[in-house]
Design a protein around this motif. Structure first.
Motif, short mmCIF file in Angstrom:
data_model
loop_
_atom_site.label_atom_id
_atom_site.label_comp_id
_atom_site.label_asym_id
_atom_site.label_seq_id
_atom_site.Cartn_x
_atom_site.Cartn_y
_atom_site.Cartn_z
N LYS A 71 0.83 -1.19 0.00
CA LYS A 71 0.00 0.00 0.00
C LYS A 71 0.87 1.25 0.00
O LYS A 71 1.96 1.25 0.56
N GLY A 72 0.41 2.33 -0.62
CA GLY A 72 1.11 3.60 -0.54
C GLY A 72 1.55 4.20 -1.86
O GLY A 72 2.17 5.26 -1.88
N THR A 75 -0.64 7.21 -2.61
CA THR A 75 -0.36 8.15 -1.52
C THR A 75 0.97 8.86 -1.74
O THR A 75 1.09 10.07 -1.51
N GLU A 105 -8.68 12.74 -0.93
CA GLU A 105 -7.69 13.66 -1.47
C GLU A 105 -8.32 14.63 -2.47
O GLU A 105 -7.99 15.82 -2.49
N HIS A 216 -1.13 -6.52 6.01
CA HIS A 216 -2.27 -5.69 5.58
C HIS A 216 -3.50 -6.07 6.39
O HIS A 216 -3.85 -7.26 6.48
N PRO A 217 -4.20 -5.10 6.98
CA PRO A 217 -5.34 -5.41 7.86
C PRO A 217 -6.53 -6.02 7.12
O PRO A 217 -7.30 -6.77 7.72
N ALA A 225 -12.16 -1.42 4.04
CA ALA A 225 -11.57 -0.18 3.56
C ALA A 225 -12.18 0.99 4.31
O ALA A 225 -13.41 1.11 4.41
N GLN A 226 -11.34 1.85 4.87
CA GLN A 226 -11.80 2.93 5.73
C GLN A 226 -11.45 4.29 5.15
O GLN A 226 -10.38 4.47 4.57
N GLY A 228 -10.07 7.80 4.80
CA GLY A 228 -8.83 8.37 5.32
C GLY A 228 -7.65 7.42 5.23
O GLY A 228 -6.50 7.85 5.31
N ILE A 229 -7.91 6.13 5.06
CA ILE A 229 -6.85 5.15 4.92
C ILE A 229 -6.78 4.64 3.48
O ILE A 229 -5.75 4.72 2.82
N GLU A 230 -7.88 4.09 2.99
CA GLU A 230 -7.91 3.59 1.62
C GLU A 230 -8.45 4.60 0.62
O GLU A 230 -8.16 4.51 -0.57
#
Length: 231
Positions: A71-72, A75, A105, A216-217, A225-226, A228-230
């Protein structure tokens, strides 16, 4: 063996990086126990670093690839977007594949107004769309939009989000992408994100960062998927 911390001679250009690595970053990684010896090592490291920075005076538009299973990737590219906007430059973001939701975003960056052009031109993942030809058509439309920004000298940074996935799925050819990259003005940067970046793109890139999946959670804990995170 000579002590790089004690040397007062100026190394040639090819050895500056080696000397910096030998001197190290300091802290508890440095071998010196007393402050004066440590100070001399860090003073030498500062001198070498100044020489390294002084040598690197080339400015050019960069091709930056963020890929890998971790992930990232998006981002990281959006961090560049924020940084570039903060310098008063114009940015364009074209999202391939994604488009089924509006990410946080996009909402936050609306504050920059016309300095940021944001286009989410996909309709979601392949298992959501279930229409290969429709997906291919949307990717090609997104690519045509991307070309207008790649050729626009007013855009300091162009982000092609998930374009690597479009390449991997066969909806876009690597020849199209390489040719589009060549159309950029000399100082325009472009960031390409997504898993599975092809070797030809990695070879063309100035910077390649591969995100490695360690934990990975979603996979290991069943965390959804939350915001602010995903997204």
């Amino acid at each position: 063996m000579s002590d790089p911390a004690a040397s007062s001679t100026t190394p040639d250009a090819s050895s500056l990086d080696q000397v910096a690595a030998e001197l190290g970053p300091g802290g508890d990684l440095a071998p010196e126990a007393d402050q004066e010896s440590y100070r001399r090592r860090m003073a030498r490291r500062q001198e070498v670093q100044r020489q390294r920075v002084g040598e690197r005076n080339l400015e050019k538009g960069l091709v930056l690839v963020f890929t890998g299973d971790g992930k990232g990737k998006t981002t990281a590219a959006l961090g560049l977007v924020l940084r570039t906007l903060g310098h008063g430059e114009q940015v364009a973001v074209v999202q391939f594949i994604k488009g089924g939701w509006q990410p946080g975003e996009a909402k936050a960056l609306q504050l920059f107004g016309e300095a940021l052009a944001w286009h989410a031109l996909g309709e979601g993942f392949t298992w959501e769309t279930q229409d290969r030809e429709r997906d291919r058509q949307l990717v090609q439309q997104a690519w045509q939009r991307s070309l207008t920004y790649l050729a626009d000298g007013g855009r300091k940074l162009v982000v092609l989000d998930e374009v690597n996935v479009a390449l991997k799925l066969g909806y876009l050819s690597i020849e199209q992408v390489i040719e589009g990259l060549a159309q950029r003005p000399p100082l325009t940067h472009v960031a390409l994100t997504g898993r599975g970046a092809p070797p030809a793109l990695l070879e063309r890139a100035d910077l390649v960062t591969e995100m490695k999946l360690v934990r990975h959670p979603f996979r290991e804990q069943g965390v959804k998927a939350q915001a602010g995170i995903e997204f």
